[in-house]
Design an enzyme around this catalytic site. Structure first.
Site, PDB file in Angstrom:
ATOM      1  N   HIS A 224       0.804  -1.212   0.000  1.00  0.00           N
ATOM      2  CA  HIS A 224       0.000   0.000   0.000  1.00  0.00           C
ATOM      3  C   HIS A 224       0.843   1.270   0.000  1.00  0.00           C
ATOM      4  CE1 HIS A 224      -3.390   2.605   1.661  1.00  0.00           C
ATOM      5  NE2 HIS A 224      -3.943   1.999   0.638  1.00  0.00           N
ATOM      6  N   LYS A 226       3.086   4.412  -1.341  1.00  0.00           N
ATOM      7  CA  LYS A 226       3.163   5.247  -2.534  1.00  0.00           C
ATOM      8  C   LYS A 226       4.451   6.050  -2.421  1.00  0.00           C
ATOM      9  CE  LYS A 226      -1.519   4.741  -1.921  1.00  0.00           C
ATOM     10  NZ  LYS A 226      -2.174   4.236  -0.705  1.00  0.00           N
ATOM     11  N   ASP A 231      17.172   9.805  -8.135  1.00  0.00           N
ATOM     12  CA  ASP A 231      18.597  10.130  -7.955  1.00  0.00           C
ATOM     13  C   ASP A 231      19.017  10.152  -6.484  1.00  0.00           C
ATOM     14  OD1 ASP A 231      18.920  10.245 -10.674  1.00  0.00           O
ATOM     15  OD2 ASP A 231      18.818  12.432 -10.812  1.00  0.00           O
ATOM     16  N   HIS A 403      -9.303  11.461   0.473  1.00  0.00           N
ATOM     17  CA  HIS A 403      -8.421  10.296   0.616  1.00  0.00           C
ATOM     18  C   HIS A 403      -7.151  10.642   1.388  1.00  0.00           C
ATOM     19  CE1 HIS A 403      -5.970   6.866  -1.194  1.00  0.00           C
ATOM     20  NE2 HIS A 403      -7.004   6.270  -0.634  1.00  0.00           N
ATOM     21  N   LYS A 405      -4.518  11.247   4.261  1.00  0.00           N
ATOM     22  CA  LYS A 405      -4.268  10.693   5.591  1.00  0.00           C
ATOM     23  C   LYS A 405      -3.280  11.625   6.286  1.00  0.00           C
ATOM     24  CE  LYS A 405      -4.428   7.015   2.455  1.00  0.00           C
ATOM     25  NZ  LYS A 405      -5.754   6.589   2.455  1.00  0.00           N
ATOM     26  N   ASP A 410      -0.899  20.282  17.604  1.00  0.00           N
ATOM     27  CA  ASP A 410      -0.475  21.592  18.111  1.00  0.00           C
ATOM     28  C   ASP A 410       0.231  22.439  17.058  1.00  0.00           C
ATOM     29  OD1 ASP A 410      -1.551  20.765  20.472  1.00  0.00           O
ATOM     30  OD2 ASP A 410       0.353  20.429  21.496  1.00  0.00           O
TER      31      ASP A 410
END
Length: 485
Positions: A224, A226, A231, A403, A405, A410
């Site tokens: 899952h 991404k 380089d 979508h 997350k 603070d």
């Protein structure tokens, strides 16, 4: 007189209950949360035989013998890579803000590496701007490109990314592409895998979905993450899959997907490269050698941010992202803002969030009004009453499927990445989360979250308490399955 039929019948009954007893004992002997154990026991007793098969397929974390052996074999190389990186003392931070101190201590002890400074970080909230930036960086790549995505769907602007990647491979850039088998099922049925391989891109289908593998490893374990690494210096990660929102899941009726990515320049890319190399070897058996030199960003050496990357999944520290979320939530003193598309928290996380609100922290959670998973949507609703009663403000985003997350504590400590607040992300899948201790980045994230809130509907506690009784029944039924989602 006892007939052969009677004997066979009793043997089958005895065998069935013996199997039930063995699976029950195995569930009880495994060190797992009580709600999860109870949910599995309900499944195997309510669904005779079917429940046992489901448990054997999905109940335990089994990555397969070959991947397990590769994971053991890669450990010494990874540890040596980390030790070499530690020789560059100037890239490691020696101090953190008060709100972030405990979390960075946790990460350093569990992962063996401290937070890194000297990184330039950019928050990207528009998918098309992210794609343009990615295409530009791929076009300028000189040595290597490593990419991993859960979903890659051809069409729209994604095809331009593919073209840039193939062009890079043709001019001699070493390109590796890992894609999850389940998430990219349509991609692997398209002409693109062959086109990319012909151009020189190494394309790997990760965690194959096959009926032949059903009993060899857990089939719902997914890659899952991404990530894009260029380089050994430029990196991207966040919630965005490689899809064009104009074409992705339009029939689901939830609107376009809204995502967030970070683009980074600096030594954090080296650490992400270590994670990628481990994933690559576990899946392919091929070892990625560390770069000949460590890339030290002198121009950013005085930047006032500290970044840590947390990776989870088989072979990585167990439950570390769950621990990180708990630590961050308990560190909150003034404000806690959470965005997640799937809100099915563990009991520990639910308690931590409610406790934060009850001790005076302003807690806000932003979730999408509509969700692409019906079961998760109903399970999520079962947690809302307790959160609302504790004083948590819950906003339902109306501008599409949110979508993103993210967690902001603070206005200083930020967590962004691929992790949903559900058991699958927290305990099963290969995930990645960035932990950023920086006031400037926190301010940028706060502005994005404020924009989400401005396009959301606040759930009224009184109205929620008057929802139909049939909805409560469905919520509670789905709640029992929440440890398994």
């Amino acid at each position: 007189m006892i007939t052969l039929y009677t004997i066979i019948n009793w043997l089958l009954i005895f065998s069935y209950w013996l199997l039930i007893a063995c699976v029950t004992l195995r569930i009880l002997m495994k060190r797992r949360a009580v709600p999860s154990a109870m949910a599995w026991l309900l499944v195997i007793y309510i669904l005779p035989l079917v429940g046992i098969i489901i448990y054997l397929l999905l109940g335990e974390l089994n990555i397969g013998k070959r991947r397990y052996e590769r994971n053991k074999a890669v450990c010494p190389s990874i540890n040596q890579w980390i030790d070499n990186l530690k020789c560059c003392q100037q890239i490691f931070s020696t101090a953190n803000s008060e709100v972030a101190r405990s979390l960075f201590q946790l990460c350093a002890h569990r992962q063996g590496i401290s937070g890194l400074r000297g990184n330039k970080i950019q928050l990207l909230t528009n998918t098309y701007e992210t794609m343009k930036s990615l295409i530009r960086d791929i076009s300028l790549a000189q040595r290597n490109i490593e990419i991993v995505f859960y979903i890659w769907q051809a069409g729209g602007v994604v095809d331009k990314v593919a073209e840039a990647l193939m062009a890079a491979a043709r001019r001699g850039v070493f390109c590796r592409l890992m894609l999850d088998s389940a998430g990219c099922v349509h991609f692997f049925c398209s002409p693109y895998p062959a086109m990319m391989r012909n151009a020189g891109v190494k394309v790997v289908e990760v965690l194959h979905v096959s009926i032949l593998c059903v009993f060899l490893r857990r089939m719902d374990l997914r890659q899952h993450r991404k990530m894009v690494l260029i380089d050994n210096y430029i990196s991207y990660t966040g919630s965005m899959n490689m899809v064009d929102p104009r074409y992705f899941k339009q029939k689901a009726g939830v609107g376009q997907w809204i995502d967030m990515m970070t683009r980074m320049e600096g030594p954090i890319t080296m650490v992400m490269g270590i994670i990628y190399s481990r994933d690559w070897e576990i899946e392919t058996g091929q070892r990625i050698q560390p770069p000949a030199e460590n890339i030290i960003p002198f121009e950013y050496s005085n930047s006032n941010n500290t970044v840590q990357v947390i990776a989870s999944g088989p072979g990585f520290p167990e439950g570390v992202i769950h621990q990180a979320l708990l630590t961050a939530i308990y560190a909150a003193r003034e404000e806690l803002i959470i965005t997640t598309p799937y809100l099915v928290p563990s009991d520990d996380l639910l308690h931590a969030i409610c406790t934060a609100a009850q001790r005076g922290v302003k807690v806000q959670i932003i979730i999408p009004l509509d969700n692409d998973s019906l079961l998760v949507r109903w399970a999520s609703r079962s947690f809302l009453s307790e959160l609302l009663e504790a004083g948590v403000l819950i906003h339902q985003f109306e501008g599409g499927l949110l979508h993103t997350k993210s967690v902001l504590v603070d206005s200083q400590l930020s967590l962004v990445g691929t992790v949903n607040l559900d058991m699958r992300s927290l305990w099963l899948n290969f995930e990645i989360t960035l932990v950023i201790d920086a006031k400037d980045f926190g301010s940028d994230l706060a502005r994005v979250q404020e924009d989400y809130i401005a396009h959301s509907r606040l759930i009224d506690v009184i109205v929620w308490s008057k929802r139909p009784y049939w909805q409560r029944i469905i919520e509670r039924l789905c709640y029992f399955l929440s440890p398994l989602l």
